[in-house]
Every structure is written in structure tokens, then in C-alpha cells.
Design a protein around this motif. Sequence first.
Motif, PDB file in Angstrom:
ATOM      1  N   HIS A  64       0.868  -1.177   0.000  1.00 48.55           N
ATOM      2  CA  HIS A  64       0.000   0.000   0.000  1.00 48.55           C
ATOM      3  C   HIS A  64       0.905   1.226   0.000  1.00 48.55           C
ATOM      4  CE1 HIS A  64      -3.534  -2.316   2.122  1.00 48.55           C
ATOM      5  NE2 HIS A  64      -3.375  -2.656   0.847  1.00 48.55           N
ATOM      6  N   ARG A  68      -3.274   2.339   5.137  1.00 51.53           N
ATOM      7  CA  ARG A  68      -4.723   2.210   5.007  1.00 51.53           C
ATOM      8  C   ARG A  68      -5.356   1.452   6.161  1.00 51.53           C
ATOM      9  NH1 ARG A  68      -5.314  -0.463  -0.702  1.00 51.53           N
ATOM     10  NH2 ARG A  68      -7.442  -0.711   0.064  1.00 51.53           N
ATOM     11  N   ALA A  72      -7.720  -3.119   5.912  1.00 49.80           N
ATOM     12  CA  ALA A  72      -7.484  -2.978   4.472  1.00 49.80           C
ATOM     13  C   ALA A  72      -6.346  -3.891   4.018  1.00 49.80           C
ATOM     14  CB  ALA A  72      -7.162  -1.519   4.132  1.00 49.80           C
ATOM     15  N   LYS A  75      -7.677  -7.441   3.734  1.00 49.16           N
ATOM     16  CA  LYS A  75      -8.512  -7.597   2.535  1.00 49.16           C
ATOM     17  C   LYS A  75      -7.661  -7.663   1.271  1.00 49.16           C
ATOM     18  CE  LYS A  75     -12.451  -5.110   4.523  1.00 49.16           C
ATOM     19  NZ  LYS A  75     -13.285  -3.889   4.448  1.00 49.16           N
ATOM     20  N   THR A  76      -6.617  -6.860   1.211  1.00 50.06           N
ATOM     21  CA  THR A  76      -5.717  -6.915   0.056  1.00 50.06           C
ATOM     22  C   THR A  76      -5.122  -8.316  -0.098  1.00 50.06           C
ATOM     23  OG1 THR A  76      -5.153  -4.557   0.139  1.00 50.06           O
ATOM     24  CG2 THR A  76      -3.535  -6.024  -0.876  1.00 50.06           C
ATOM     25  N   ASP A 178     -11.628  -0.741   7.796  1.00 50.14           N
ATOM     26  CA  ASP A 178     -10.289  -0.810   7.216  1.00 50.14           C
ATOM     27  C   ASP A 178      -9.190  -0.851   8.268  1.00 50.14           C
ATOM     28  OD1 ASP A 178     -11.096  -0.866   4.588  1.00 50.14           O
ATOM     29  OD2 ASP A 178     -11.029   1.308   4.342  1.00 50.14           O
TER      30      ASP A 178
END
Length: 368
Positions: A64, A68, A72, A75-76, A178
Motif C-alpha cells: 500500500h 490504510r 485494508a 482484505k488486500t 479498514d
Amino acid sequence: MEQSFADRVTVVLPSLNPDEKLQKTVDALLSVGFTDIVIVNDGSREDCLKFFPPVGEHITVLTHEVNRGKGAALKTAFRYVLGNRPDSLGVVTADGDGQHTAKDVRRCAEEMLRAGDRIVFGCRDFSLPQVPRRSRMGNRITSAVFRIFCGLKLSDTQTGLRAFPIKQLPLMLTIPGDRFEYETNMLHEMKAHGIPYCEVKIDTVYIEENRTSHFRPFRDSMRVYSRFLLFILTSLSSFLVDVLLFGLLLMLAEKAFSVDFGIDNARAAAATALCKACARIISALFNYTLNRKKVFASAAAVGRTMLRYFVLAGCIMLLSAGATALAKLLFHVGGTFFITLLGVVVDLALFIISFRLQQNWVFKKNNG
């Protein structure tokens, strides 16, 4: 660990501004047989980039550009596994600062395969003396809140060591949040969807009293408890709507229909009852809408959820009156103050019951 098993389970390490412990964690995971480690660099400072291990056959680093949040980052990694590991059996999330041992990560991965569709939580023992007081109290409070409000019996609600069967990852990507609240929102959604889970006891490791944690006590605690706080706020706001609307309707009836509320007659009584009923229905619709959209984020049919909501509201109202009257008889309470206090205690218990029933029945979600 069998080679075929190791090749099909991914270890996910979200990382922000790591130190040398990240490389030690990766080395330990490789030594116990894992061959697929996905690290998410969540916008780390430039001076910390040297601590990320080089990308290789067994190591993938996703980046990233700016920070974030842990949610987040997870999830990535989940998206990456779903898109790039077609034969995956699942993932295990862990911390990269050495607070989860490699053998415990492996134990959770193995339990995930034995447990079928269950999500596996690696749970620490918070009664041990090395646990920082802040962590001990925080976990006890959060565990108690989830047990009371949600009926979710989990000894370590904040653990980052979790094993997810591949079947559950698509749902994990739909969960809001997030940052640190994401892991708490997982628990809400697991309960709402009826997803089974189990615990694995793990070593309780705190390095330097957890000073490297990026958890911000006030701001992130507010995020963790956001659903409970929202439910309280929607209830209070609906109460205010009810009171203000009732007063407004009384004024309207007095001016527009010349109702004299200073006189005890049938017309005034009927107008009062009608104004109260209208105010209560509108405030209930207001509360239903807020709970459906903001608190429980339900996509279920409006007709079904509204019917269930009003059935529940009616039952709660009857239970409130009946339970208060029964408690007065049982405990021989007298005087308006003590009767009012008794009513508050009864309504507090019903408030908790209402949350659980709205989550598990009114706005219940389907798994899959």
C-alpha cells in the motif's frame, strides 16, 4: 507438515513500520514447513523498508503506498489469495512482530483443515502475569460485551491469529472496516451469518509489553465498539424523536382541532392516545431504518425485516410492562422512585435482548 498441505495454506502478515522481528517471524514460518507467505506493507516509512524480506519463491510482498489500516491490509491479501491461489485451502493471519509463534500458526492451520467450515481463533491466556494490564482489561471487557450482547463466547476477541477456510474469504471481503475494527466486525458478521468457529490455545507472548502495537487506545476502541455505540445512539435518537413528536402532535391537536387537554374528557383522552400512537409508530420506523441501514447493515427484504421488527417491538413493550409489574410484586418495591428504578433495570435487560434478537432474527443474514 506435509508438503501438499504447506503449498495450499497461505500465511498472511500485515505489517506497518516493521523491525528485525519480521524477518525472524518469516524464517520461523518457513522452518515449520510453510511455503507461501504473503506480507502486506501497509504504507511503512522508508527507513523501515529494509526490514521486509526479499520477494522469492515462498515470499510475496504486496504494498500500500499509504497507510490504510490493518483491515485494508488483510482484505488486500485475501483478494490476492482468491485471485492467485486457485488450489488454496485457506489462509492464516498472524502478526509479524513475533507475538505469534510459528508452531501456533501451524497448529491453527492444521485445526482449520480438521474443523471443516469453521474459522479458527488462536486464543491467548490473559490470566498469566506477563500480560500487560491494558491488554488484560481490554480483552476482558470486550469478551464480556460480546458474550452479553451477541452470545458469542470467545476468550480472545482481539487475537490476530485466525485461520480462514477458503470458502469464507469472499464473505470476509464484504465486511466493513479498514482498521482494527475490521477484526471486530468479523465477529458480528460471523454471528449474523451463523458461521461456526473454534478456539486453539496458543502461547501468550508480549514483547516489551506490546510497545510496538499500532493500536490507538481511544480512537481504535471507539471503532471496535462502534456497532454497540451506534445501537445505543439510534435508540436514544428514536426516544428523542418520540418525545418531541408527541409534544408537537399535542400542540397541533390543541391548535388545529381545539382539543382542550386541561379537561378530563373522552375527546382529550382519545386525542392523547392517538398522538402517542402516531409518535411511537413514526419513531419506531425511524429506529428500524437506522438499525437496518447503519447498525446491522442488512440487505434482507424490507417487508420481512419490518414485520419482525414490529413483532419484536410489541413483545418488548409488553414484556417491559409485565416484567416491571411482576418484579414489583416479587421484591415488594414501593414508591415511585424505586418503581421507576426497577423499570430502568428491566428495560436495560430488554435492551440487551433486543440487540441480540435484532442481530440474530430480525436482520439475520444468510451464510453464502
